[in-house]
Enzyme design. Structure first.
Site, PDB file in Angstrom:
ATOM      1  N   HIS A 125      -6.563  -3.679  -5.248  1.00  0.00           N
ATOM      2  CA  HIS A 125      -6.196  -2.537  -4.416  1.00  0.00           C
ATOM      3  C   HIS A 125      -5.406  -2.956  -3.173  1.00  0.00           C
ATOM      4  CE1 HIS A 125      -6.312   1.289  -2.461  1.00  0.00           C
ATOM      5  NE2 HIS A 125      -7.188   0.912  -1.544  1.00  0.00           N
ATOM      6  N   SER A 154      -3.488   2.907   1.156  1.00  0.00           N
ATOM      7  CA  SER A 154      -4.759   3.614   0.962  1.00  0.00           C
ATOM      8  C   SER A 154      -4.874   4.756   1.982  1.00  0.00           C
ATOM      9  CB  SER A 154      -5.912   2.617   1.064  1.00  0.00           C
ATOM     10  OG  SER A 154      -7.100   3.147   0.530  1.00  0.00           O
ATOM     11  N   ASP A 213      -0.617   1.949  -3.256  1.00  0.00           N
ATOM     12  CA  ASP A 213      -1.823   2.038  -4.071  1.00  0.00           C
ATOM     13  C   ASP A 213      -2.798   3.129  -3.644  1.00  0.00           C
ATOM     14  OD1 ASP A 213      -2.560   0.658  -6.500  1.00  0.00           O
ATOM     15  OD2 ASP A 213      -4.443   0.180  -5.498  1.00  0.00           O
TER      16      ASP A 213
END
Length: 349
Positions: free
Chosen positions: A326, A170, A196
């Site tokens: 996520h 992220s 991700d």
């Protein structure tokens, strides 16, 4: 499944261990995970849920062999590592916003157990156990400079110069992709892995991020409540990882009624001005990195046009983990570790 994860799954609580070292120590054995959120003041570990604390403590000690504080530019960074003294290749992990190095704990544990490389992770400024001036200075340039400074300081102190495979999730993925072009760090980087985060989907999601944050509880009665919330909300799908990662995301505070409560260590609302800077230009930075690259995603829908074209041109490897949310490294640490070790083998790293 490792012994430590079997104990967590079976709710077997190991004996209590002494509290964390003081902030003045430069290098120590890994501090008890129970104290990750308590280290800033001398308060007792809350009673009522020894499992969450003790299980996390044992797991943390197994996942990283060394913990140390590094003083860099008026900031004290918490650094965790294993096997970096002798490894030719070191995986450097950068966590996402609001998280901590402990989000990588189970991945690191498996990588060290099954691979020949070292692992290094740290708490980004304003996160986990890191503290100091400019805690909310989260512009991408500062975060990249911090990463370079931490890595260089650790390796310099040990007198080693390994190859680096930079791995970010992220926000950490945005940092990693830019560090691949950092003038002081890029020459050491031999591989880049992003988990991700894709520019197109990230930018599209930004308008909704504040409402997502507003739906989170602002406080918890105990750490166990936070762990349970992380699972029930779908934030993390793996309890063994949540037990590790949640305590370091919290700090103890006094509620309006004087009762002890646990609040978020990092105020993500304050990070909002920095969100566009994290993700704008991310795809190009990733594709332009002149090292082997891997993109680990929870679904193909996360690929934007630029990355889709790059994938068809064979510019990077894609690993899909569709059963994950996520936080892919927490939801499927075994699969992520396997993918990372396979990436090293394929590229002779």
């Amino acid at each position: 499944m490792s012994v430590l994860r079997k104990k967590i799954a079976q709710n077997k609580v190991p004996p209590s261990v002494a509290g964390a070292p003081s902030a003045s120590s430069s290098s120590t054995a890994f501090p008890p995970c129970a104290s990750l959120a308590l280290q800033r003041k001398d308060t007792p570990v809350p009673t009522g849920d020894p499992f969450a604390f003790q299980g996390a403590e044992e797991s943390a000690r197994s996942c990283f062999s060394t913990f140390e504080y590094l003083d860099i530019n008026a900031h004290k960074f918490a650094v965790y590592h294993s096997k970096i003294e002798s490894a030719e290749t070191v995986m450097v992990f950068v966590h996402g916003a609001g998280m901590s190095a402990m989000s990588w704990a189970l991945v690191a544990e498996q990588v060290v157990r099954e691979g020949n490389c070292g692992v290094l992770a740290f708490d980004v400024r304003g996160h986990g156990l890191s503290s100091g001036e400019g805690e909310e200075q989260w512009d991408i340039t500062t975060l990249c400079d911090d990463t370079a400074a931490v890595v260089q300081s650790v390796f310099s102190a040990l007198g080693v110069d390994p190859r680096i495979v930079l791995i970010g999730h992220s926000m950490g993925g945005a940092i990693a992709a830019r560090c691949a072009h950092h003038e002081e760090l890029s020459v050491k980087i031999a591989g880049l892995v992003v988990l991700d985060v894709v520019e197109g989907t990230a930018m599209e999601a930004l308008p909704a991020m504040r409402s997502v944050l507003e739906k989170r509880p602002s406080s918890f009665g105990c750490v166990q409540d936070a762990i349970s919330w992380s699972i029930s909300s779908g934030t993390v799908h793996n309890r063994a990882s949540a037990v590790l990662s949640m305590p370091s995301q919290l700090i103890e505070a006094e509620g309006a009624d004087g009762a002890v409560q646990w609040v978020w260590r990092t105020n993500l609302f304050h990070s909002e001005p920095f969100w566009p800077g994290w993700f704008t230009g991310l795809s190009k930075k990733f594709l332009d990195a002149r090292v082997p690259k891997q993109l680990v995603l929870a679904g193909t829908d996360r690929l934007d046009t630029e990355l889709m074209i790059g994938q068809m041109q064979g510019k990077f490897q894609v690993v899909l983990l569709p059963a994950c949310g996520h936080a892919v490294q927490e939801d499927a640490p075994d699969q992520v570790a396997t993918a990372l070790l396979g990436f090293l083998r394929y590229n002779n790293l």
